[in-house]
Design a protein around this motif. Structure first.
Motif, PDB file in Angstrom:
ATOM      1  N   ARG A  26      -6.416 -29.821  37.880  1.00  6.16           N
ATOM      2  CA  ARG A  26      -5.647 -29.035  38.839  1.00  6.16           C
ATOM      3  C   ARG A  26      -4.249 -28.787  38.280  1.00  6.16           C
ATOM      4  O   ARG A  26      -3.690 -29.605  37.568  1.00  6.16           O
ATOM      5  CB  ARG A  26      -5.552 -29.775  40.166  1.00  6.16           C
ATOM      6  CG  ARG A  26      -6.896 -29.946  40.839  1.00  6.16           C
ATOM      7  CD  ARG A  26      -6.738 -30.677  42.134  1.00  6.16           C
ATOM      8  NE  ARG A  26      -5.905 -29.914  43.055  1.00  6.16           N
ATOM      9  CZ  ARG A  26      -5.561 -30.357  44.258  1.00  6.16           C
ATOM     10  NH1 ARG A  26      -5.953 -31.541  44.649  1.00  6.16           N
ATOM     11  NH2 ARG A  26      -4.806 -29.616  45.045  1.00  6.16           N
ATOM     12  N   CYS A  47      -2.808 -22.405  51.057  1.00  9.21           N
ATOM     13  CA  CYS A  47      -3.725 -21.933  50.022  1.00  9.21           C
ATOM     14  C   CYS A  47      -3.059 -20.826  49.209  1.00  9.21           C
ATOM     15  O   CYS A  47      -2.508 -19.878  49.769  1.00  9.21           O
ATOM     16  CB  CYS A  47      -5.016 -21.399  50.646  1.00  9.21           C
ATOM     17  SG  CYS A  47      -6.028 -22.656  51.441  1.00  9.21           S
ATOM     18  N   SER A  48      -3.128 -20.959  47.906  1.00 10.17           N
ATOM     19  CA  SER A  48      -2.562 -19.943  47.016  1.00 10.17           C
ATOM     20  C   SER A  48      -3.619 -18.900  46.709  1.00 10.17           C
ATOM     21  O   SER A  48      -4.758 -19.231  46.357  1.00 10.17           O
ATOM     22  CB  SER A  48      -2.080 -20.588  45.711  1.00 10.17           C
ATOM     23  OG  SER A  48      -1.716 -19.589  44.769  1.00 10.17           O
ATOM     24  N   GLU A 103       5.680 -20.716  42.940  1.00 10.50           N
ATOM     25  CA  GLU A 103       4.949 -20.594  41.681  1.00 10.50           C
ATOM     26  C   GLU A 103       5.801 -20.053  40.538  1.00 10.50           C
ATOM     27  O   GLU A 103       5.455 -20.223  39.377  1.00 10.50           O
ATOM     28  CB  GLU A 103       3.731 -19.677  41.876  1.00 10.50           C
ATOM     29  CG  GLU A 103       2.668 -20.289  42.780  1.00 10.50           C
ATOM     30  CD  GLU A 103       1.490 -19.354  42.992  1.00 10.50           C
ATOM     31  OE1 GLU A 103       1.427 -18.325  42.284  1.00 10.50           O
ATOM     32  OE2 GLU A 103       0.651 -19.633  43.852  1.00 10.50           O
ATOM     33  N   GLY A 161      -8.263 -22.887  39.609  1.00  4.71           N
ATOM     34  CA  GLY A 161      -7.109 -23.038  38.741  1.00  4.71           C
ATOM     35  C   GLY A 161      -7.273 -22.369  37.394  1.00  4.71           C
ATOM     36  O   GLY A 161      -6.339 -21.738  36.883  1.00  4.71           O
ATOM     37  N   LEU A 211       1.940 -30.883  48.737  1.00  4.73           N
ATOM     38  CA  LEU A 211       1.064 -30.404  49.788  1.00  4.73           C
ATOM     39  C   LEU A 211       1.298 -31.164  51.075  1.00  4.73           C
ATOM     40  O   LEU A 211       1.311 -30.589  52.169  1.00  4.73           O
ATOM     41  CB  LEU A 211      -0.397 -30.523  49.348  1.00  4.73           C
ATOM     42  CG  LEU A 211      -0.834 -29.565  48.235  1.00  4.73           C
ATOM     43  CD1 LEU A 211      -2.226 -29.940  47.737  1.00  4.73           C
ATOM     44  CD2 LEU A 211      -0.816 -28.126  48.714  1.00  4.73           C
ATOM     45  N   TYR A 253     -11.716 -26.735  42.876  1.00  2.00           N
ATOM     46  CA  TYR A 253     -10.290 -26.621  42.574  1.00  2.00           C
ATOM     47  C   TYR A 253     -10.087 -26.181  41.121  1.00  2.00           C
ATOM     48  O   TYR A 253      -9.231 -25.336  40.830  1.00  2.00           O
ATOM     49  CB  TYR A 253      -9.589 -27.960  42.805  1.00  2.00           C
ATOM     50  CG  TYR A 253      -9.174 -28.205  44.230  1.00  2.00           C
ATOM     51  CD1 TYR A 253      -8.113 -27.511  44.787  1.00  2.00           C
ATOM     52  CD2 TYR A 253      -9.844 -29.140  45.009  1.00  2.00           C
ATOM     53  CE1 TYR A 253      -7.719 -27.747  46.101  1.00  2.00           C
ATOM     54  CE2 TYR A 253      -9.457 -29.378  46.325  1.00  2.00           C
ATOM     55  CZ  TYR A 253      -8.403 -28.673  46.863  1.00  2.00           C
ATOM     56  OH  TYR A 253      -8.018 -28.907  48.156  1.00  2.00           O
ATOM     57  N   ILE A 267      -9.508 -21.218  47.593  1.00  4.88           N
ATOM     58  CA  ILE A 267      -9.293 -22.348  46.693  1.00  4.88           C
ATOM     59  C   ILE A 267     -10.112 -22.189  45.415  1.00  4.88           C
ATOM     60  O   ILE A 267      -9.666 -22.534  44.323  1.00  4.88           O
ATOM     61  CB  ILE A 267      -9.638 -23.666  47.409  1.00  4.88           C
ATOM     62  CG1 ILE A 267      -8.562 -23.994  48.447  1.00  4.88           C
ATOM     63  CG2 ILE A 267      -9.771 -24.828  46.404  1.00  4.88           C
ATOM     64  CD1 ILE A 267      -8.906 -25.154  49.356  1.00  4.88           C
ATOM     65  N   ILE A 327      -5.347 -24.075  44.734  1.00  6.72           N
ATOM     66  CA  ILE A 327      -4.366 -24.785  45.552  1.00  6.72           C
ATOM     67  C   ILE A 327      -4.719 -24.607  47.021  1.00  6.72           C
ATOM     68  O   ILE A 327      -5.067 -23.519  47.455  1.00  6.72           O
ATOM     69  CB  ILE A 327      -2.946 -24.244  45.307  1.00  6.72           C
ATOM     70  CG1 ILE A 327      -2.536 -24.484  43.860  1.00  6.72           C
ATOM     71  CG2 ILE A 327      -1.941 -24.905  46.243  1.00  6.72           C
ATOM     72  CD1 ILE A 327      -2.524 -25.923  43.445  1.00  6.72           C
ATOM     73  N   ASN A 362       4.674 -18.792  48.718  1.00  9.24           N
ATOM     74  CA  ASN A 362       3.872 -19.265  47.592  1.00  9.24           C
ATOM     75  C   ASN A 362       4.384 -18.721  46.265  1.00  9.24           C
ATOM     76  O   ASN A 362       4.407 -19.418  45.249  1.00  9.24           O
ATOM     77  CB  ASN A 362       2.408 -18.868  47.787  1.00  9.24           C
ATOM     78  CG  ASN A 362       1.703 -19.750  48.801  1.00  9.24           C
ATOM     79  OD1 ASN A 362       2.112 -20.875  49.039  1.00  9.24           O
ATOM     80  ND2 ASN A 362       0.661 -19.229  49.412  1.00  9.24           N
ATOM     81  N   PHE A 399       1.632 -28.060  41.445  1.00 16.12           N
ATOM     82  CA  PHE A 399       1.403 -28.251  42.856  1.00 16.12           C
ATOM     83  C   PHE A 399       0.842 -29.650  43.118  1.00 16.12           C
ATOM     84  O   PHE A 399      -0.343 -29.815  43.368  1.00 16.12           O
ATOM     85  CB  PHE A 399       0.435 -27.192  43.396  1.00 16.12           C
ATOM     86  CG  PHE A 399       0.981 -25.808  43.298  1.00 16.12           C
ATOM     87  CD1 PHE A 399       1.639 -25.257  44.377  1.00 16.12           C
ATOM     88  CD2 PHE A 399       0.852 -25.063  42.138  1.00 16.12           C
ATOM     89  CE1 PHE A 399       2.148 -23.972  44.315  1.00 16.12           C
ATOM     90  CE2 PHE A 399       1.358 -23.790  42.063  1.00 16.12           C
ATOM     91  CZ  PHE A 399       2.010 -23.247  43.149  1.00 16.12           C
TER      92      PHE A 399
END
Length: 407
Positions: free
Chosen positions: A5, A285-286, A342, A222, A14, A218, A71, A291, A338, A9
């Motif tokens: 991951r 959630c990205s 980032e 990613g 979180l 995840y 995700i 994420i 977000n 983040f």
């Protein structure tokens, strides 16, 4: 080579984000209590809590699916149409299994209901499998694959209803009425919805945070290429994500036709896909994938509903007109947060140059129009909007400060 991951983040962040979202929910409730002239939250706390719980549970059921897909690095735009199509299929199966009872408004029996619900869930699984096939085999972007079903499933549902009612009842209609009291009592129970939502949320949390499959989802979000090179079957992971999303939307469709006592694909769940994505994104959630958490999504659903409920209690007449606008603003602000998290440590100038000047004009005009539309002889409505805007600005500044501190 094992996928990991993203380090940008950490789980600690979180947890802080979820705590901040919980405080935001409390702040919105307090603002609503302060500016609602009828003080609904104060004089009818149980009824208000049940209403928020009912809407949050329904939104949460299919928002969980949206979160899992996001995700994993995808997007599902079809939730609203899948809800409408699934509700249509459930009512259609009832007609096929018990045509006389449906026509005469007689009880259907537990067997018919169970078969109709089971068949609807199978249809949801098939829709999710179709999405996965279009994405993994045909190579369509998730946006296009789910956009196609967003447009097509609602039309197909109407065609199904018209043909079924014509051949079964002898008259072509665009709706199927649901009369079975047992089915309706089950699907309208607030506590049953809440219990189901909680059960599904716990199951999704266990899947994502306590299983190997969850870690792979995840990792897929990613870095899909690294995940594939690690020997993980990314196509099967996408199949799982989209199948779960569609089946959760099917469950929501079953509850919605029970609540409304009718299967009407023309109006049912229009725009609900945006609500699902908004709840997931607000919950952390990205949209880049990899994420997000289930507790965050649950809080995102709650935050979205208390904001909408608060505006409805303050504006009163015509508040539903602004619901789409509110959801859109929440989505934009959540994605902006977000993006701030980032980006690298460099500072941004948001209103630099000619484009920045035009943007300032746009935002000023938008604020002026909103103030004019919702203003009344009392200033409570404008005040609460300003309060919500200040709350959002605080969150933005907090995110920017955390970003600079971590650079």
């Amino acid at each position: 080579m094992s996928p990991m991951r993203p380090k940008a983040f950490p789980l600690g962040w979180l947890a802080r984000s979820e705590a901040g979202l919980g405080l935001a929910v409390v702040a919105v409730v307090l603002l609503t209590l302060l500016f609602d002239q009828q003080r609904t939250y104060y004089y009818s706390p149980e009824l208000s809590a049940l209403d928020v719980l009912r809407h949050t549970s329904m939104l949460g059921i299919f928002a969980l699916g949206a979160a899992i897909v996001i995700i994993s690095g995808g997007i599902d735009l079809s939730a609203g149409s899948v809800i409408a199509f699934s509700g249509t299929i459930c009512a259609t199966l009832m007609v096929f299994l018990a045509p006389e009872a449906m026509q005469k408004a007689e009880p259907l029996g537990a067997g018919v209901t169970i078969l109709a619900v089971g068949g609807t869930l199978v249809v949801g699984f098939l829709i999710g499998s179709l999405h996965a096939w279009l994405i993994t085999v045909i190579g369509l972007p998730p946006f296009i694959a789910t956009l196609a079903t967003l447009v097509g499933l609602r039309s197909l549902a109407r065609a199904v209803i018209e043909n079924v009612t014509l051949h079964t009842f002898g008259a072509r209609t665009t709706q199927i009425q649901i009369f079975d009291q047992q089915f309706r009592s089950l699907t309208t129970s607030v506590w049953l919805r809440a219990a189901l939502f909680l059960t599904l949320a716990v199951a999704a949390w266990v899947l994502l945070s306590r299983t190997v499959v969850g870690r792979h989802l995840y990792a897929l979000g990613g870095n899909e290429e690294a995940t594939r090179l690690s020997g993980i079957r990314t196509d099967r992971l996408k199949w799982l994500a989209y199948a779960l999303s569609a089946m959760l939307s099917s469950i929501a469709g079953i509850f919605y036709i029970g609540e409304q006592s009718v299967a009407d694909p023309q109006t049912l769940a229009r725009g609900y896909e945006l609500n699902a994505i908004a709840a997931a994104v607000v919950g952390g959630c990205s949209l880049r994938g990899g994420i997000g958490t289930i507790p965050g999504t649950v809080l995102g659903c709650l935050f979205l509903r208390v904001v909408i409920d608060g505006i409805a209690k303050i504006i009163k007449t015509g508040a539903d007109v602004y619901e789409g606008l509110i959801v859109g603003i929440v989505v934009v602000m959540a994605v902006a947060l977000n993006q701030l998290r980032e980006t690298s440590g460099r500072r941004k100038r948001f209103f630099e140059g000619p484009l920045g000047a035009v943007t300032v004009i746009n935002l000023a005009l938008l604020l002026g129009v909103l103030t004019t539309l919702v203003a009344s002889p009392t200033s409570g409505q404008v005040a609460v909007l300003v309060g919500l805007a200040c709350l959002a600005l605080v969150k933005l500044f907090e995110a920017a400060r955390a970003r600079r501190a971590g650079s």
